[in-house]
Design a protein around this motif. Sequence first.
Motif, PDB file in Angstrom:
ATOM      1  N   CYS A 118       3.147   5.918  -2.487  1.00  0.00           N
ATOM      2  CA  CYS A 118       4.157   7.287  -3.332  1.00  0.00           C
ATOM      3  C   CYS A 118       4.471   7.020  -4.808  1.00  0.00           C
ATOM      4  N   VAL A 119       3.924   5.921  -5.272  1.00  0.00           N
ATOM      5  CA  VAL A 119       4.031   6.251  -6.854  1.00  0.00           C
ATOM      6  C   VAL A 119       3.225   6.860  -7.217  1.00  0.00           C
ATOM      7  N   ILE A 120       1.919   6.561  -7.160  1.00  0.00           N
ATOM      8  CA  ILE A 120       0.486   7.264  -6.904  1.00  0.00           C
ATOM      9  C   ILE A 120       0.871   8.803  -7.305  1.00  0.00           C
ATOM     10  N   SER A 121       1.815   9.007  -6.159  1.00  0.00           N
ATOM     11  CA  SER A 121       1.758  10.721  -6.093  1.00  0.00           C
ATOM     12  C   SER A 121       3.006  11.151  -6.615  1.00  0.00           C
ATOM     13  N   PHE A 122       4.185  10.320  -7.129  1.00  0.00           N
ATOM     14  CA  PHE A 122       5.048  10.980  -7.836  1.00  0.00           C
ATOM     15  C   PHE A 122       4.654  10.863  -8.956  1.00  0.00           C
ATOM     16  N   CYS A 158       0.935  -0.884  -0.197  1.00  0.00           N
ATOM     17  CA  CYS A 158      -0.166   0.109   0.057  1.00  0.00           C
ATOM     18  C   CYS A 158       0.751   1.453  -0.288  1.00  0.00           C
ATOM     19  N   LEU A 159       2.451   1.483   0.502  1.00  0.00           N
ATOM     20  CA  LEU A 159       2.828   2.134   0.985  1.00  0.00           C
ATOM     21  C   LEU A 159       3.827   2.321  -0.755  1.00  0.00           C
ATOM     22  N   ILE A 160       3.942   1.738  -0.979  1.00  0.00           N
ATOM     23  CA  ILE A 160       4.323   2.079  -2.266  1.00  0.00           C
ATOM     24  C   ILE A 160       3.645   1.839  -3.771  1.00  0.00           C
TER      25      ILE A 160
END
Length: 131
Positions: free
Chosen positions: A45-49, A40-42
């Motif tokens: 992060c991917v979506i935010s980046f 979930c954290l990854i």
Amino acid sequence: MREQKNLYEMTDRELRAYKRELRRQRQQRRRIVSLLLAVCLIAICVISFHSLTLSAKNGTETLSLKYYTGVTVKSGESLWTLADQYIDYEQYSNKDAYIKEVCSINRLDDASAIRAGQRLIFPYYSDEFIR
């Protein structure tokens, strides 16, 4: 099928094996929960980046990224004349809002208190991705 014994009817050996099995099951659950949290954290992060670096086009409109540039004040220049060169009215409601941000970035108490030779930072927006 194996019959479940009461804890009081188990031998010491069976009790130790039972406790080992419970520990193993708890550890397995912890690993699964940790793995799910990491995934979930990854994903977050991917979506935010991706959303930050995306220069997606929506019709003819493009996403502008904010950059900063250093400017040396010349004699006779003011924040208002310099602001004309860098302001983007699609990002700021008016020139006063832009000047207020410039003052905040440069820690200026008074917008008229600049002098020739002073180095100031001005924000600007661009559609190009600069590395």
